[in-house]
Design a protein around this motif. Structure first.
Motif, short mmCIF file in Angstrom:
data_model
loop_
_atom_site.label_atom_id
_atom_site.label_comp_id
_atom_site.label_asym_id
_atom_site.label_seq_id
_atom_site.Cartn_x
_atom_site.Cartn_y
_atom_site.Cartn_z
N VAL A 18 0.60 -1.02 0.01
CA VAL A 18 0.03 -0.01 -0.22
C VAL A 18 0.77 1.11 -0.14
N GLN A 19 2.15 1.12 0.80
CA GLN A 19 2.65 2.60 0.47
C GLN A 19 3.25 3.36 0.03
N PRO A 20 3.35 2.51 -2.24
CA PRO A 20 3.43 3.12 -3.13
C PRO A 20 2.78 3.82 -3.29
N VAL A 21 0.56 3.63 -3.09
CA VAL A 21 -0.28 4.37 -3.39
C VAL A 21 -0.70 5.51 -2.74
N ILE A 22 0.07 4.58 -1.31
CA ILE A 22 -0.47 6.23 -0.14
C ILE A 22 0.76 7.89 -0.82
N ALA A 23 2.16 7.18 -0.70
CA ALA A 23 3.48 8.18 -1.92
C ALA A 23 2.70 8.81 -2.89
N SER A 24 2.44 8.25 -3.43
CA SER A 24 1.66 8.74 -4.69
C SER A 24 0.81 10.17 -4.92
N VAL A 25 -0.40 9.35 -3.70
CA VAL A 25 -1.24 10.16 -3.46
C VAL A 25 -1.04 11.71 -2.81
N VAL A 26 -0.19 11.48 -1.92
CA VAL A 26 0.37 12.57 -0.57
C VAL A 26 1.55 13.70 -1.62
N ALA A 27 2.44 12.61 -2.72
CA ALA A 27 3.22 13.73 -4.02
C ALA A 27 2.32 14.67 -4.38
N HIS A 28 1.23 13.87 -5.11
CA HIS A 28 0.29 14.58 -5.74
C HIS A 28 -0.27 16.13 -5.08
N CYS A 29 -1.15 15.12 -3.42
CA CYS A 29 -1.56 16.53 -3.41
C CYS A 29 -0.35 18.12 -2.59
N THR A 30 0.16 17.24 -2.57
CA THR A 30 1.89 18.15 -2.23
C THR A 30 1.92 18.94 -3.52
N LYS A 31 1.96 18.76 -4.46
CA LYS A 31 2.71 19.08 -6.02
C LYS A 31 1.67 20.24 -6.32
N MET A 32 0.26 19.45 -6.38
CA MET A 32 -1.19 20.69 -6.14
C MET A 32 -0.87 21.66 -5.56
N GLY A 33 -0.34 21.85 -3.78
CA GLY A 33 -0.06 22.77 -3.20
C GLY A 33 -1.94 23.49 -2.84
N ASN A 34 -2.82 22.53 -2.57
CA ASN A 34 -4.18 22.81 -2.33
C ASN A 34 -4.67 21.47 -1.50
N ARG A 35 -4.70 20.81 -1.80
CA ARG A 35 -5.52 19.41 -0.97
C ARG A 35 -4.53 18.35 -0.40
N PRO A 36 -4.59 18.22 1.03
CA PRO A 36 -4.47 17.44 1.97
C PRO A 36 -4.80 16.00 1.19
N ALA A 37 -3.92 15.20 1.54
CA ALA A 37 -4.57 13.54 1.54
C ALA A 37 -4.92 13.27 2.51
N ILE A 38 -6.45 12.34 2.66
CA ILE A 38 -6.52 12.59 4.26
C ILE A 38 -6.36 10.67 4.36
N LEU A 39 -6.10 10.63 5.48
CA LEU A 39 -5.36 8.79 5.59
C LEU A 39 -5.69 8.12 7.32
N GLU A 40 -5.92 6.78 6.42
CA GLU A 40 -5.65 5.79 8.14
C GLU A 40 -5.54 4.75 8.10
N PRO A 41 -4.30 4.23 9.40
CA PRO A 41 -3.77 2.64 9.13
C PRO A 41 -4.74 1.50 9.05
N SER A 42 -4.31 0.93 9.02
CA SER A 42 -5.23 -0.64 8.00
C SER A 42 -5.85 -0.61 8.93
N PRO A 43 -7.16 -1.54 8.83
CA PRO A 43 -8.09 -1.49 9.60
C PRO A 43 -7.58 -2.27 11.09
N GLY A 44 -7.86 -2.69 12.04
CA GLY A 44 -7.42 -3.25 13.29
C GLY A 44 -6.45 -3.43 13.87
N LYS A 45 -6.07 -1.54 14.29
CA LYS A 45 -4.69 -1.49 14.10
C LYS A 45 -4.62 -1.77 15.44
#
Length: 217
Positions: A70-97
């Protein structure tokens, strides 16, 4: 298990609107294809949509709960949000943690002293909600939280963090945090969802680097 029951998208979108969201762009992903590639293609399309101000992936963990997958997916979402500069990524850890395990997940994300950190938010724990098929289910909180952000922006302004806000359309949380657990998670940048006997379920953490109200899922 039907596709609707397997995936969390429908309940996440419902939670967005139930909590005050007004506009949501849904990016379709082909379930039989590689998730990282599909999300990357979807993010490319979102570059041309100027009024997206939050990005959430409700089914980030549906097909795999392996962090390395999953980490590459998270990294791509965060990179997109950072580059766009106006849209944070809302994330959560996997279930059951457990709370103690969430710290490791946060440690795998971007460093707090980087530009990416301003566009990365983490919420914990997941939510138990009424499923749209009538059966209760546990889903990631990102859709509901995006709605809370929208509601806070509309009622109190874009610079007010969505803390101390109630969550609508939620039955319970699978993990009830203590004050000590909340403090430990807060110190690592995790926004906690708390249950209080006299106040119900509240968003008990204020994100940093927030923007405005339209969500892309």
């Amino acid at each position: 298990m039907t596709a609707a029951r397997e995936y969390a998208l429908a309940e996440a979108v419902y939670g967005f609107f139930a909590n005050g969201g007004t506009k949501c762009y849904i990016v379709p992903l082909a379930p039989e294809k590689d998730l990282a590639t599909e999300v990357g293609n979807g993010l490319t399309g979102l570059k041309t949509v100027p009024d997206v101000y939050m990005v959430a992936v409700p089914d980030l963990w549906t097909r795999s709960q392996d962090a390395t997958t999953v980490q590459p997916v998270i990294a791509s979402v965060v990179a997109h949000c950072t580059k766009m500069g106006n849209r944070p990524a809302i994330l959560e850890p996997s279930p059951g943690k457990e709370p103690s395990e969430v710290t490791a997940f946060v440690g795998s994300l971007v460093s707090s002293d980087t530009d990416d950190a301003a566009f990365t938010t983490v919420y914990y724990p997941w939510l138990k909600v009424p499923g749209l098929d009538g059966a209760d289910r546990t889903i990631p909180p990102c859709g509901h939280l995006a709605g809370v952000w929208a509601r806070t922006d509309a009622e109190r302004g874009v610079f007010k963090a969505p803390a101390n806000q109630n969550l609508r359309g939620v039955l319970s949380v699978p993990t009830v945090l203590t004050d000590q657990q909340n403090a430990e998670l807060d110190s690592t940048g995790v926004n906690c969802l708390r249950v209080f006997p006299d106040r119900g379920l509240l968003v008990w953490g204020g994100v940093r680097g927030r923007q405005r109200v339209t969500c892309a899922i």
